[in-house]
Design an enzyme around this catalytic site. Sequence first.
Site, short mmCIF file in Angstrom:
data_model
loop_
_atom_site.label_atom_id
_atom_site.label_comp_id
_atom_site.label_asym_id
_atom_site.label_seq_id
_atom_site.Cartn_x
_atom_site.Cartn_y
_atom_site.Cartn_z
NE ARG A 41 -4.14 -1.88 2.04
CZ ARG A 41 -4.94 -2.32 2.99
NH1 ARG A 41 -4.69 -2.02 4.25
NH2 ARG A 41 -5.99 -3.06 2.70
CE LYS A 198 -20.43 -18.21 8.67
NZ LYS A 198 -20.70 -17.44 9.92
N GLY A 358 -9.06 -10.41 -0.22
CA GLY A 358 -7.80 -10.93 0.29
C GLY A 358 -7.42 -12.32 -0.19
N GLY A 381 -13.58 -4.44 1.46
CA GLY A 381 -14.98 -4.10 1.68
C GLY A 381 -15.55 -3.20 0.60
#
Length: 404
Positions: A41, A198, A358, A381
Amino acid sequence: MNVIRFSDLCANGSAKGQRVFIRADLNVPQDDAGHITEDTRIRASVPCIQMALDAGAAVMVTSHLGRPTEGDFKPADSLAPVAQRLGELLGREVPVVANWVDGVSVAPGQLVMLENCRVNKGEKKNAPELAHKLAALCDIFVHDAFGTAHRAEGTTYGIAQFAPVACAGPLLAAEIDAISKALAAPKRPLAAIVAGSKVSTKLTILKSLAKNVDQLIVGGGIANTFMLAAGLKIGKSLAEPDLVDEAKAVIEIMKARGEKLGDARIAVPIPTDVVTAKTFAADAVATVKKATEVADDDLILDIGPETAAQLAKQLKAAGTIVWNGPVGVFEFAAFENGTKVVAQAIAESSAFSIAGGGDTLAAIAKYGIEKQIGYISTGGGAFLEVLEGKTLPAFEILMKRAAG
């Protein structure tokens, strides 16, 4: 998506002599001693900072780091290690400024690092008083942190509301371009791979994509739930039986679109074979089985070679590919084939591909295909919220400011 681009302001001379405030994403992992363990980053932030310096601007850069308590600065919250690494990359000293909200002294050609922005009171909730103070620090605000674009905070939204000019840095602009190319105006067929443990965490994404994509490929525990929805047994595999009806609804959305368009290829492909084991372990014995032959004590840990080959064929014929998540437990050698085949198919496809998340980035690194992916998203996100069809707060305010 119409936003002002910092590169244009630098090119036309508008940034010369101006106070430029860059919101970067410098939230890097550190060990217990505070040493940076991975600096991607920081390296990714360099082009924007260098662009500002080359344009003759007075440059301030800030970021969050970790999860500090507002109003309670601790040494562990400091951006000092980040400033040191940034200085090494830029070949210059990068001073760190604390308590900077009420004013910063920086001259054209200079660069300062403003201490961890999440320590400022009101940052997380985007307090108006803070937003006005932040905006008063600069002539040009540059948002270059896609990983925070889904949050409406002081240094991501509030400052953009009130700064004289608010624009997108090169990293954020690249994300906007890639997302627009993949989702707003995709070359067809559009294939999306959504995998993970999930269904519940990605249900809205699946429903949103089902209305737009031509192939919705599910993997991991999500695929197990879809197998249940298709009437197949999955043994003791990870799944969410209470969401079978939701999975059926997604299958029906895709089926209805396929029937309406007269295209049988519009579907959610259900695995025809799987790789099973009796225990979840790296040394577990892997057994390839037809999807109809899973035993009650089996764990499905990967898609089978037949399914992988079929998916690879579809991906190689795609025009656009969106990838979020590995299709099996690729960390274990015996259960990595599905993810490996899918990854290589994406790499070999002529389609424009965008990947994020990720685990996806870990798979891309493992198989060395970084250069074959059209665009690798830097936001976790934020990337997922884009897939859900949401307009991110950072995009919204930058578009508003561009529109005047």
